[in-house]
Design a protein around this motif. Sequence first.
Motif, PDB file in Angstrom:
ATOM      1  N   ARG A   1       5.769  -3.299   1.561  1.00 29.97           N
ATOM      2  CA  ARG A   1       6.841  -3.517   2.539  1.00 29.97           C
ATOM      3  C   ARG A   1       7.878  -2.398   2.466  1.00 29.97           C
ATOM      4  O   ARG A   1       8.350  -1.894   3.488  1.00 29.97           O
ATOM      5  CB  ARG A   1       7.487  -4.880   2.313  1.00 29.97           C
ATOM      6  CG  ARG A   1       6.636  -6.043   2.802  1.00 29.97           C
ATOM      7  CD  ARG A   1       7.379  -7.368   2.749  1.00 29.97           C
ATOM      8  NE  ARG A   1       7.684  -7.824   1.397  1.00 29.97           N
ATOM      9  CZ  ARG A   1       6.824  -8.432   0.587  1.00 29.97           C
ATOM     10  NH1 ARG A   1       5.590  -8.670   1.017  1.00 29.97           N
ATOM     11  NH2 ARG A   1       7.165  -8.817  -0.605  1.00 29.97           N
TER      12      ARG A   1
ATOM     13  N   LEU B   1       6.446   0.851   4.064  1.00 32.66           N
ATOM     14  CA  LEU B   1       6.475   0.827   5.529  1.00 32.66           C
ATOM     15  C   LEU B   1       7.885   1.095   6.055  1.00 32.66           C
ATOM     16  O   LEU B   1       8.060   1.821   7.037  1.00 32.66           O
ATOM     17  CB  LEU B   1       5.939  -0.503   6.053  1.00 32.66           C
ATOM     18  CG  LEU B   1       4.438  -0.724   5.849  1.00 32.66           C
ATOM     19  CD1 LEU B   1       4.032  -2.093   6.397  1.00 32.66           C
ATOM     20  CD2 LEU B   1       3.629   0.382   6.500  1.00 32.66           C
TER      21      LEU B   1
ATOM     22  N   ALA C   1       8.874   4.500   8.292  1.00 33.05           N
ATOM     23  CA  ALA C   1       9.428   4.360   9.639  1.00 33.05           C
ATOM     24  C   ALA C   1      10.657   5.248   9.845  1.00 33.05           C
ATOM     25  O   ALA C   1      10.996   5.576  10.988  1.00 33.05           O
ATOM     26  CB  ALA C   1       9.781   2.898   9.904  1.00 33.05           C
TER      27      ALA C   1
ATOM     28  N   PHE D   1       1.741   7.794  10.113  1.00 33.95           N
ATOM     29  CA  PHE D   1       1.389   6.649   9.278  1.00 33.95           C
ATOM     30  C   PHE D   1      -0.078   6.804   8.884  1.00 33.95           C
ATOM     31  O   PHE D   1      -0.975   6.321   9.577  1.00 33.95           O
ATOM     32  CB  PHE D   1       1.583   5.334  10.054  1.00 33.95           C
ATOM     33  CG  PHE D   1       3.026   4.996  10.288  1.00 33.95           C
ATOM     34  CD1 PHE D   1       3.688   4.134   9.423  1.00 33.95           C
ATOM     35  CD2 PHE D   1       3.727   5.541  11.349  1.00 33.95           C
ATOM     36  CE1 PHE D   1       5.021   3.816   9.621  1.00 33.95           C
ATOM     37  CE2 PHE D   1       5.056   5.235  11.560  1.00 33.95           C
ATOM     38  CZ  PHE D   1       5.717   4.373  10.702  1.00 33.95           C
TER      39      PHE D   1
ATOM     40  N   PHE E   1       1.274   7.302   3.055  1.00 34.84           N
ATOM     41  CA  PHE E   1       1.384   6.045   2.319  1.00 34.84           C
ATOM     42  C   PHE E   1       1.325   6.296   0.809  1.00 34.84           C
ATOM     43  O   PHE E   1       2.135   5.749   0.055  1.00 34.84           O
ATOM     44  CB  PHE E   1       0.275   5.069   2.733  1.00 34.84           C
ATOM     45  CG  PHE E   1       0.417   3.729   2.082  1.00 34.84           C
ATOM     46  CD1 PHE E   1       1.240   2.765   2.623  1.00 34.84           C
ATOM     47  CD2 PHE E   1      -0.266   3.451   0.896  1.00 34.84           C
ATOM     48  CE1 PHE E   1       1.389   1.523   2.002  1.00 34.84           C
ATOM     49  CE2 PHE E   1      -0.117   2.224   0.271  1.00 34.84           C
ATOM     50  CZ  PHE E   1       0.711   1.252   0.828  1.00 34.84           C
TER      51      PHE E   1
END
Length: 152
Positions: free
Chosen positions: A15, A18, A22, A28, A33
């Motif tokens: 979480r 992400l 953003a 993405f 990641f």
Amino acid sequence: MRYRESRERSAEVFRLVLAQMAQHPAAFNPTTFAVWYEHLAGVNAVLSRALEQAVAGKEPLDDERIAALFARHVADLDETTTTRIREEFQNLMSRMAESAASTGAAADEYGKTLDGLHRTLAAAPAATTVDPLLPQIAQAAVQTGTMRASMA
């Protein structure tokens, strides 16, 4: 194993990742990641410092910067690359050792030549002509060239 977070902890990090992704222009994708995951999970201190410096410096964390951070701090070198780097390093060290040995031998010979010239000059009477010294001077000149070449 590189990642030891529990399912619950990894979900929390997911979480956070992400949310961070953003806020920046990088795509993405798994590379982005991985960079953010390693930073936010606290598993890569060196990456975290680099990432924090980029954020503090207002550097855009775009695809290019993320790829550079990933390559520098996350990606493992494959076995072929690691072997090639090790072999190149060993070859370099071998050449340096050979060069040092060659330079050492040349320096030793050069020192002997200069020492002989010094002894001859010290033993020669002041009125002696240069003719008897010419062979030793020529030898010193040749070995000076050899010494220069071994150091190049």
